[in-house]
Design a protein around this motif. Structure first.
Motif, PDB file in Angstrom:
ATOM      1  N   UNK A 288       0.568  -0.689  -0.062  1.00  0.00           N
ATOM      2  CA  UNK A 288       0.373  -0.048   0.053  1.00  0.00           C
ATOM      3  C   UNK A 288       0.886   1.626  -0.219  1.00  0.00           C
ATOM      4  N   UNK A 289       1.807   1.621   0.762  1.00  0.00           N
ATOM      5  CA  UNK A 289       2.780   2.439   0.875  1.00  0.00           C
ATOM      6  C   UNK A 289       3.693   2.664  -0.739  1.00  0.00           C
ATOM      7  N   UNK A 290       3.945   1.520  -1.569  1.00  0.00           N
ATOM      8  CA  UNK A 290       4.342   2.079  -2.904  1.00  0.00           C
ATOM      9  C   UNK A 290       2.971   2.633  -3.913  1.00  0.00           C
ATOM     10  N   UNK A 291       1.906   2.051  -3.162  1.00  0.00           N
ATOM     11  CA  UNK A 291       1.126   2.990  -4.057  1.00  0.00           C
ATOM     12  C   UNK A 291       0.105   3.718  -3.824  1.00  0.00           C
ATOM     13  N   UNK A 292       0.817   4.849  -2.893  1.00  0.00           N
ATOM     14  CA  UNK A 292       0.247   5.429  -2.281  1.00  0.00           C
ATOM     15  C   UNK A 292       0.687   6.988  -2.791  1.00  0.00           C
ATOM     16  N   UNK A 293       1.974   6.239  -3.546  1.00  0.00           N
ATOM     17  CA  UNK A 293       2.930   7.282  -4.191  1.00  0.00           C
ATOM     18  C   UNK A 293       1.975   7.976  -5.264  1.00  0.00           C
ATOM     19  N   UNK A 294       1.198   7.109  -5.725  1.00  0.00           N
ATOM     20  CA  UNK A 294       0.589   7.617  -7.474  1.00  0.00           C
ATOM     21  C   UNK A 294      -0.668   8.282  -6.654  1.00  0.00           C
ATOM     22  N   UNK A 295      -1.303   8.917  -5.944  1.00  0.00           N
ATOM     23  CA  UNK A 295      -1.681   9.441  -5.363  1.00  0.00           C
ATOM     24  C   UNK A 295      -1.429  10.614  -5.036  1.00  0.00           C
ATOM     25  N   UNK A 296      -0.323  10.458  -4.757  1.00  0.00           N
ATOM     26  CA  UNK A 296       0.136  11.888  -3.809  1.00  0.00           C
ATOM     27  C   UNK A 296       1.232  12.737  -4.551  1.00  0.00           C
TER      28      UNK A 296
END
Length: 416
Positions: free
Chosen positions: A279-287
């Motif tokens: 989830x941490x990796x995926x969060x950067x798509x939104x950030x």
């Protein structure tokens, strides 16, 4: 340990860690006032992290040697002194000295976590660590909200004055409320404790958890040390108070992970931790959408802080359960990776943003998160192949409660 004492320890952690991260939302006015070039402002935060690193190696192991309650009080008092030096600084070097001193003794956070783990029954250790560690994350992110508001009204120096006053008040409260520590066996000498700390870095499982923490907090630091720069720039052009409000999103994510300690107590630390890293990796798509959407940014912040808190609590639960005879040393050693990662994220994000904009900073944060995922997968693979030492369980690699370790000659330290 009762609820009120858990909450007191959480507040101690929150205030202490805020002394390191309070500069994040006011980097621009603080750097301008002290004459620090824009591309070097990340070092205002990184300086505290470097002091923190030294404290992890030299001061946290003292918790295995002396009365931890008194140690917490003394560290809070000296942290307050460092913040007073920072608040009164007339030049950059004076501020850096104060920040380094405050960071050095802000390791009271880890001494407090170790005290909480030692004072809790094994069945409640994860819950206690979860509550106390939530105080750490609240301190990191809540500092952004308070710092922004205070800076707008009284300037950035007022932040450090307030934190110094709170630290002194908590030092007195700790001595008045917490019971003296009781030890059931002879206390090891300081040199013996420091020597055993070196032995931890030779254990594969310890290194795996440590490397995950290193990349985890490099990603975390990339976001929170760099976020104020694009938000203060076009098209948003937010002021310090408005930027500080983004800490609320981080708090929501951190509080959402408050059950991480209970998951660890139930033996689900590993699978939950592995999912959180993904989830941490995926969060950067939104950030990465910050230049176009503050809504997506907020979603990304919530997910990132949720993931970081879950993995961090799980890591500490596994390591303290595996080494119950030297909790302070284990926490101190593990947090070396945390400190190095946070310093790396803080120091690099401002330089990358200056050169490549928020897209570059987002790729940097996602890259650190991906490295954490790779370490977790490699650790799981090694675990399944049987390459594991005593009590070695890797986040995302194993399931079930952590067993007691086999005796290790290099770690022959009596239980506190």
């Amino acid at each position: 340990m009762n609820t009120w004492r858990r909450l007191l320890l959480a507040v101690v952690c929150g205030v202490a860690v805020a002394s390191i991260y309070a500069a994040q939302p006011v980097l621009e006015p603080m750097g301008r006032d002290l004459g620090v070039p824009a591309e070097l402002t990340g070092w205002i935060v990184a300086t505290g992290q470097i002091g923190y690193l030294a404290g992890l190696l030299l001061l946290v192991p003292l918790g295995d040697v002396v009365d931890t309650r008194r140690l917490i009080a003394v560290h809070l008092a000296v942290t307050a002194a460092g913040m007073i030096v920072t608040a009164s600084a007339s030049s950059a070097w004076q501020a850096f000295v104060g920040l380094a001193a405050a960071g050095l003794f802000a390791v009271v956070v880890q001494t407090t976590v170790a005290y909480a783990a030692s004072a809790s029954p094994p069945a409640e250790r994860g819950r206690t660590i979860g509550v106390v560690t939530t105080g750490v994350v609240i301190g990191i992110l809540g500092a952004r909200i308070v710092t922004g508001a205070l800076a707008d009204v009284w300037g950035w120096r007022s932040v450090y004055v307030v934190l110094a006053a709170l630290s002194l008040a908590l030092a007195a409260l700790v001595l008045a409320v917490l019971p003296p520590e009781t030890r059931t066996s002879p206390v090891a000498g300081y040199r013996q404790v420091i020597g055993s700390l070196g032995g931890l870095f030779g254990q594969r499982a310890f290194l795996t958890h440590g490397l995950i923490a290193f990349f985890l907090f490099a990603s975390f630091g990339t976001l929170w040390s760099g976020l104020s720069l694009p938000l203060a720039d076009a098209p948003w052009q937010l002021n310090e108070s408005q930027i500080g409000l983004f800490g609320i999103a981080g708090l929501a994510g951190a509080l959402g992970a408050a059950r991480a300690g209970q998951w660890a107590d139930a033996g689900r630390a590993a699978p939950v931790s592995g999912l959180a890293i993904a989830l941490l990796v995926l969060s950067w798509v939104a950030i990465a959408q910050l230049p176009w959407s503050l809504g997506l940014l907020i979603i990304g912040i919530v997910v990132l802080d949720f993931a970081v808190q879950v993995v961090h609590v799980s890591n500490q639960h596994v390591l303290t359960a595996s080494h119950p005879d030297r909790v302070s040393s284990v926490i101190g050693g593990y947090m070396v990776f945390y400190s190095l990662g946070s310093a790396l994220g803080a120091a690099t994000t401002t330089a990358v943003f200056t050169a490549y904009g928020w897209a570059g900073s987002s790729l940097l944060g996602a890259g650190f998160a991906t490295c954490a995922l790779v370490v977790s997968v490699v650790g799981r693979h090694a675990h399944h192949l049987g390459f594991r030492g005593p009590a070695e369980h890797v986040g995302g690699a194993a399931s079930g409660p952590s067993p007691r370790p086999r005796p290790e000659p290099e770690a022959d330290i009596p239980t506190p």
